[in-house]
Design a protein around this motif. Sequence first.
Motif, PDB file in Angstrom:
ATOM      1  N   UNK A 212       0.809  -1.225   0.000  1.00  0.00           N
ATOM      2  CA  UNK A 212       0.000   0.000   0.000  1.00  0.00           C
ATOM      3  C   UNK A 212       0.842   1.274   0.000  1.00  0.00           C
ATOM      4  N   UNK A 213       2.116   1.163   0.314  1.00  0.00           N
ATOM      5  CA  UNK A 213       2.979   2.346   0.375  1.00  0.00           C
ATOM      6  C   UNK A 213       3.483   2.686  -1.031  1.00  0.00           C
ATOM      7  N   UNK A 214       3.297   3.911  -1.493  1.00  0.00           N
ATOM      8  CA  UNK A 214       3.805   4.299  -2.821  1.00  0.00           C
ATOM      9  C   UNK A 214       5.325   4.120  -2.892  1.00  0.00           C
ATOM     10  N   UNK A 215       5.794   3.673  -4.042  1.00  0.00           N
ATOM     11  CA  UNK A 215       7.232   3.407  -4.227  1.00  0.00           C
ATOM     12  C   UNK A 215       7.842   4.456  -5.161  1.00  0.00           C
ATOM     13  N   UNK A 216       9.152   4.702  -5.038  1.00  0.00           N
ATOM     14  CA  UNK A 216      10.028   4.265  -3.951  1.00  0.00           C
ATOM     15  C   UNK A 216       9.712   5.030  -2.673  1.00  0.00           C
ATOM     16  N   UNK A 217      10.167   4.484  -1.538  1.00  0.00           N
ATOM     17  CA  UNK A 217       9.878   5.175  -0.281  1.00  0.00           C
ATOM     18  C   UNK A 217      11.019   5.007   0.716  1.00  0.00           C
ATOM     19  N   UNK A 218      11.018   5.902   1.662  1.00  0.00           N
ATOM     20  CA  UNK A 218      12.000   5.929   2.743  1.00  0.00           C
ATOM     21  C   UNK A 218      11.284   5.565   4.040  1.00  0.00           C
ATOM     22  N   UNK A 219      11.849   4.669   4.812  1.00  0.00           N
ATOM     23  CA  UNK A 219      11.302   4.360   6.133  1.00  0.00           C
ATOM     24  C   UNK A 219      12.061   5.190   7.166  1.00  0.00           C
ATOM     25  N   UNK A 220      11.331   5.967   7.934  1.00  0.00           N
ATOM     26  CA  UNK A 220      11.932   6.859   8.928  1.00  0.00           C
ATOM     27  C   UNK A 220      11.521   6.405  10.320  1.00  0.00           C
ATOM     28  N   UNK A 221      12.496   5.998  11.120  1.00  0.00           N
ATOM     29  CA  UNK A 221      12.207   5.606  12.507  1.00  0.00           C
ATOM     30  C   UNK A 221      12.398   6.828  13.392  1.00  0.00           C
ATOM     31  N   UNK A 222      11.287   7.401  13.796  1.00  0.00           N
ATOM     32  CA  UNK A 222      11.298   8.640  14.572  1.00  0.00           C
ATOM     33  C   UNK A 222      10.913   8.332  16.012  1.00  0.00           C
ATOM     34  N   UNK A 223      11.743   8.758  16.953  1.00  0.00           N
ATOM     35  CA  UNK A 223      11.501   8.500  18.375  1.00  0.00           C
ATOM     36  C   UNK A 223      11.289   9.818  19.112  1.00  0.00           C
ATOM     37  N   UNK A 224      10.048  10.241  19.240  1.00  0.00           N
ATOM     38  CA  UNK A 224       9.763  11.420  20.047  1.00  0.00           C
ATOM     39  C   UNK A 224       8.421  11.237  20.743  1.00  0.00           C
ATOM     40  N   UNK A 225       8.304  10.087  21.427  1.00  0.00           N
ATOM     41  CA  UNK A 225       7.139   9.805  22.237  1.00  0.00           C
ATOM     42  C   UNK A 225       7.391  10.319  23.660  1.00  0.00           C
ATOM     43  N   UNK A 226       6.330  10.554  24.440  1.00  0.00           N
ATOM     44  CA  UNK A 226       6.503  11.087  25.796  1.00  0.00           C
ATOM     45  C   UNK A 226       7.444  10.258  26.668  1.00  0.00           C
ATOM     46  N   UNK A 227       7.315   8.921  26.609  1.00  0.00           N
ATOM     47  CA  UNK A 227       8.171   8.083  27.461  1.00  0.00           C
ATOM     48  C   UNK A 227       9.633   8.164  27.027  1.00  0.00           C
ATOM     49  N   UNK A 228       9.848   8.303  25.704  1.00  0.00           N
ATOM     50  CA  UNK A 228      11.217   8.415  25.195  1.00  0.00           C
ATOM     51  C   UNK A 228      11.865   9.697  25.695  1.00  0.00           C
ATOM     52  N   UNK A 229      11.118  10.793  25.648  1.00  0.00           N
ATOM     53  CA  UNK A 229      11.626  12.075  26.128  1.00  0.00           C
ATOM     54  C   UNK A 229      11.869  12.013  27.632  1.00  0.00           C
ATOM     55  N   UNK A 230      10.966  11.366  28.351  1.00  0.00           N
ATOM     56  CA  UNK A 230      11.115  11.249  29.805  1.00  0.00           C
ATOM     57  C   UNK A 230      12.369  10.458  30.164  1.00  0.00           C
ATOM     58  N   UNK A 231      12.583   9.326  29.499  1.00  0.00           N
ATOM     59  CA  UNK A 231      13.761   8.503  29.769  1.00  0.00           C
ATOM     60  C   UNK A 231      15.057   9.231  29.418  1.00  0.00           C
ATOM     61  N   UNK A 232      15.000  10.075  28.405  1.00  0.00           N
ATOM     62  CA  UNK A 232      16.217  10.767  27.950  1.00  0.00           C
ATOM     63  C   UNK A 232      16.706  11.799  28.953  1.00  0.00           C
ATOM     64  N   UNK A 233      15.817  12.301  29.814  1.00  0.00           N
ATOM     65  CA  UNK A 233      16.133  13.334  30.813  1.00  0.00           C
ATOM     66  C   UNK A 233      16.573  14.649  30.163  1.00  0.00           C
ATOM     67  N   UNK A 234      16.028  14.899  28.964  1.00  0.00           N
ATOM     68  CA  UNK A 234      16.374  16.110  28.220  1.00  0.00           C
ATOM     69  C   UNK A 234      15.247  17.136  28.321  1.00  0.00           C
ATOM     70  N   UNK A 235      15.631  18.391  28.207  1.00  0.00           N
ATOM     71  CA  UNK A 235      14.654  19.472  28.208  1.00  0.00           C
ATOM     72  C   UNK A 235      14.416  19.962  26.788  1.00  0.00           C
ATOM     73  N   UNK A 236      13.143  20.310  26.491  1.00  0.00           N
ATOM     74  CA  UNK A 236      12.768  20.787  25.167  1.00  0.00           C
ATOM     75  C   UNK A 236      11.911  22.040  25.296  1.00  0.00           C
ATOM     76  N   UNK A 237      12.528  23.220  25.305  1.00  0.00           N
ATOM     77  CA  UNK A 237      11.750  24.470  25.358  1.00  0.00           C
ATOM     78  C   UNK A 237      10.892  24.602  24.095  1.00  0.00           C
ATOM     79  N   UNK A 238       9.714  25.163  24.237  1.00  0.00           N
ATOM     80  CA  UNK A 238       8.885  25.441  23.074  1.00  0.00           C
ATOM     81  C   UNK A 238       7.932  24.345  22.685  1.00  0.00           C
TER      82      UNK A 238
END
Length: 388
Positions: free
Chosen positions: A176-202
Amino acid sequence: MEWRPCKWWLQGHLTALPLETNGYIRVDCYGGLNQMRRDFCDGVGVARLLNATLVLPKFEVASYWNESSGFADVYDLDYFIQHMNGFVKVVKTLPPEIATKEPVPVDCSKRKGQFDYVESVLPSLLKHKYISITPAMSQRRDRYPLYAKAALCQACYKALRLAKPLETKASKLLDAIPKPFLSLHLRFEPDMVAYSQCQYPGLSPASIKAVEAAVALVERKPWTGELARVWRQRGKCPLTPNETALILQSLSIPPTTNIYLAAGDGLMEIEGLTNIYTNIFTKSSLLNEEDFTSMHGNTKAALDYYISINSDSYIATYFGNMDKMVAAMRAFTGLYKTLFLSRRGFAELTSQGLRGKELMQALWKVHRDEFVAGRGSALPECYCEFKL
């Protein structure tokens, strides 16, 4: 030079299995799907090392992730047993004399090499005949004899295939995905940010609320002041969707590129990516609602894995268990268009005050030599260097 599967692995079944088994081992696996896969593969190596028979592994049931799927829900058990023939003994059921018993848990948290397991775990196996283990994360697989390493590599790269119903669903999703395509693994879920102990203003109010809830759950407070700056400079902070889009632009990836978003539920600030890259496809947008809502965390992660190992190119914003496994499988099948975005590089350049065109040019220089050229990242011990 090129990295390919080692000959000792491909010929690993030539070392005959002993006629008698020393007992039965169940591998207890915890975490996300790809972490459990790595632990299970390590467990296969340990079972061969100790001349044990492997039984169906136990996958963690995690209510937090809405997770209840087991090994056979994700992987084709018969296929696994067939392709491990000659490498390690695998059974679906235990013999009657121990079938009603729970395995005796054996602590492997400090066991790393061959002699650790032989000296500390084998006696328990011989005594109880049925034990459970969770291999330590910092395995010294290089210390294993070749036949044990071969069993581990065979399990990880050749014997684990998705269960038929799940593979059918994954194949339809891929179509179902149009070709060619790029698979992007993006990690910016709340738990990921919490575990990272990083601050994100804005962040948006909704994202701030989600992160605060996750921080309370994982009990890890964000770093502040100079510690926060050093932490970010070390590349410990996940890239936001907006930062990811900026790097993709610096690599001259057109905004019309078809992108499959391999990501967990609850991804935050996604508009930072979709405002620039408009041809974004996800599991939830391509599967019918009934199919999607009936799936659990492991089966969703399995779809992302399947799509990512079959995509025309793969880009990861992090270097977690899935990224390592996908990179290794892509190398194994000859797909080398794999790139890990540099969190450290991005942090260093932005801290220097670079902006606009100057930042874009600098980001291009950071990433131009970073394409993964073939060596598997998940289990690099399975690969050897060959002259072309």
